[in-house]
Design a protein around this motif. Structure first.
Motif, short mmCIF file in Angstrom:
data_model
loop_
_atom_site.label_atom_id
_atom_site.label_comp_id
_atom_site.label_asym_id
_atom_site.label_seq_id
_atom_site.Cartn_x
_atom_site.Cartn_y
_atom_site.Cartn_z
N ASP A 134 -1.32 91.48 -49.87
CA ASP A 134 -1.07 90.04 -49.73
C ASP A 134 -2.34 89.20 -49.57
O ASP A 134 -2.34 88.03 -49.96
N TYR A 135 -3.38 89.76 -48.99
CA TYR A 135 -4.59 88.96 -48.79
C TYR A 135 -5.23 88.50 -50.10
O TYR A 135 -5.58 87.32 -50.23
N PRO A 136 -5.39 89.38 -51.12
CA PRO A 136 -5.89 88.87 -52.41
C PRO A 136 -4.97 87.82 -53.02
O PRO A 136 -5.45 86.88 -53.67
N THR A 137 -3.67 87.96 -52.82
CA THR A 137 -2.74 86.94 -53.31
C THR A 137 -2.98 85.61 -52.63
O THR A 137 -2.96 84.55 -53.28
N GLU A 138 -3.23 85.64 -51.34
CA GLU A 138 -3.51 84.40 -50.61
C GLU A 138 -4.81 83.76 -51.09
O GLU A 138 -4.90 82.53 -51.23
N VAL A 139 -5.83 84.58 -51.36
CA VAL A 139 -7.09 84.04 -51.88
C VAL A 139 -6.88 83.39 -53.24
O VAL A 139 -7.41 82.30 -53.52
N LYS A 140 -6.09 84.02 -54.10
CA LYS A 140 -5.82 83.44 -55.41
C LYS A 140 -5.05 82.13 -55.30
O LYS A 140 -5.31 81.18 -56.04
N LEU A 141 -4.11 82.07 -54.37
CA LEU A 141 -3.36 80.83 -54.17
C LEU A 141 -4.26 79.70 -53.70
O LEU A 141 -4.15 78.55 -54.18
#
Length: 254
Positions: A92-99
């Motif tokens: 989830d952390y890379p997803t949050e960075v992309k968002l």
């Protein structure tokens, strides 16, 4: 890049719930080991030959019962901590960075001139992050993760439905906690992982309205949206969480 790079509230809530799970789940398993030494998954349930049911309280002494509870505590701690780290940090952390990156580009794009193509380098960074994320969860890792969540949730819900009058109350509480936790994982993080795709598609549509040279427009047209692979040729989108819940229902009622 200018803008407000603020972490979303739902990610903070999910991290907080994960930390609570790391703390509370081992404690609950320790109490199960003390109060229900004959109930799986405690190690003493397969050691004590006098266990005739899960509710038996065999007289083996407080020392052996405590040792079994401590072993179950460390086992549950390692399992829960590994799962929380894998889902919260790695998934989830890379997803949050992309968002955050996509939202910053969208906010800065509103104040840009129509003839400019700003933040193309930032979108290239988004592509690199997406490729790295997909390389970590390439086949069969993501397929195993989704399949494990589906199978465990189906097993927990099946036990709740079919064995509510047979197993003890403590067992029902344990399987209810597992079912709720996995349901949250399905509709929560799996839903969040579809957001970069949706947001990046909207961003690419905004790029199309910008004016510029033919070479720049061709470059923009070649940009793919940010897709996180499912491992089977598909990717996470808005309906992915519902698609993942469908096999759970099929396994449950078949």
């Amino acid at each position: 890049m200018k803008g407000n790079s603020i972490v979303h509230k739902y990610y903070i809530v999910f991290v907080s719930l994960s930390m609570m799970g790391i703390i509370l789940m081992p404690i609950a398993c320790f109490m199960f080991g003390l109060l229900r030494p004959c109930m799986p998954p405690t190690l003493t349930s397969v050691i004590y030959l006098k266990c005739k049911s899960w509710d038996d309280h065999v007289s083996t002494g407080i020392f052996f019962t405590t040792c079994g509870a401590i072993l179950l505590y460390y086992l549950s701690l390692s399992v829960v901590a590994t799962a929380a780290f894998g889902i919260t940090i790695v998934l989830d952390y890379p997803t949050e960075v992309k968002l955050i990156l996509v939202e910053l580009m969208k906010s800065n794009l509103r104040g840009a001139r129509k003839e400019d193509f700003p933040w193309l380098d930032s979108y290239r960074i988004l592509q690199i992050l997406t490729d790295l994320h997909n390389s970590v969860f390439r086949h069969p890792i993501m397929s195993i993760l989704v399949g494990s969540v589906t199978a465990c949730e189906s097993f927990a819900l099946y036990t709740l439905i079919t064995s509510s009058t047979v197993v003890s109350y403590s067992v029902l509480v344990l399987f209810a906690a597992v079912g709720v936790e996995l349901f949250v994982v399905t509709v929560g993080p799996f839903k969040i992982m579809a957001n970069p795709f949706v947001q990046s598609v909207e961003l690419l549509h905004s790029f199309e309205s910008m004016k510029g040279s033919k070479l720049t427009k061709r470059l923009v047209m070649s940009f793919p949206p940010s897709k996180l692979t499912l491992g089977d040729g598909g990717f996470f989108d808005k309906a992915t969480s519902l698609v993942i819940c469908r096999p759970t229902c099929l396994l449950l009622f078949c």
